[in-house]
Write a protein that holds these residues in place. Structure first.
Motif: not given
Length: 254
Positions: A57-60, A125-130, A66-74
């Motif tokens: 997917d070429d990293g997309y 993506f829906y994990l990004a919502k506070a 990540i660029s949309s604010g979804c924190v994936l580093d936990s």
């Protein structure tokens, strides 16, 4: 039986008819008919290396999240990504590219698995919502355990097509109930319904015992679409809204 066969044949024709190729040097861009969360067509890339092929997917996918604010580093979310990718036998490199290697004979299956993994990762993506306090899949798993509903998670069945079909939970057959297949859907829409309908039709007739299918859908943020629920019902797929899950405990527990 014949109608199910015709539906699957129409699906494969649609998939072929709506897939477009474009060459970029040693890479070929494949535009698929599946939509991402931006309602853009999902694109993957193919490259031949010796006797092998690389699909990527070429990293997309992950970098867009990540660029949309979804924190994936936990640790919890990294584990979920790993479980999702492992379920489809897809790898991730240090640049967040999702990729898989294949020979010519299995290329169509690997392409299918890569697209499925992209759609599954997109749902994060829906994990990004506070106000989302925990992962929906984990919530469902904990609810099943606390409700004493016996189940096996991340089960893969081979469909009539030869493709592997991955289901989130399977509740085994008992003397009082058929086998129940449970799909967890965080983003309940036409796209997720279409995919599960095909997976279900490809699987149900070859199960050794008659099985029933359920979608457990997250309605925490918005009401579930009645049109999508009706479409699923037409294929004998039951929808359980998360807000009404407790009213289905006894039915799933038997």
């Amino acid at each position: 039986m014949d109608s199910a066969k015709k539906l699957i044949e129409k699906y494969y024709f649609w998939l072929q008819d709506k897939t477009f190729l474009k060459d970029f040097g040693e890479w070929t861009e494949i535009t698929t008919p599946f939509l991402d969360r931006h309602n853009d067509y999902i694109q993957i890339y193919l490259k031949k290396e010796g006797d092998e092929y690389i699909l990527s997917d070429d990293g997309y996918t992950i970098n867009d999240l990540i660029s949309s604010g979804c924190v994936l580093d936990s640790p919890k979310r990294r584990k979920l990504i790993d479980l999702t990718l492992n379920g489809f036998a897809i790898k991730k490199d240090d640049k967040n590219c999702l990729f898989v290697r294949s020979n010519f004979d299995t290329l169509h299956i690997k392409k299918h698995c890569l697209i499925q993994s992209i759609l599954a990762i997109n749902d994060l993506f829906y994990l990004a919502k506070a106000h989302v306090s925990s992962l929906f899949f984990e919530d469902v798993k904990n609810w099943l355990d606390m409700s004493d509903i016996r189940s096996t998670e991340n089960v893969i069945f081979k469909g009539k097509s030869g493709f592997d079909r991955k289901f989130d939970f399977v509740i085994p057959k008992s003397k009082n109930a058929n086998e129940r297949i449970l799909k967890v859907v965080n983003n309940f829409n036409k796209n997720s319904a279409d995919l599960f309908i095909v997976e279900w039709l490809d699987t149900k007739d070859i199960r050794p015992n008659k099985a029933n299918a359920y979608i457990l859908a997250n309605d925490n943020e918005e009401e579930l679409s009645p049109q999508v629920i009706d479409a699923l019902r037409n294929y004998e797929i039951n929808t359980i809204p998360w807000s009404k899950r407790d009213s289905h405990v006894e039915m799933l527990r038997v």
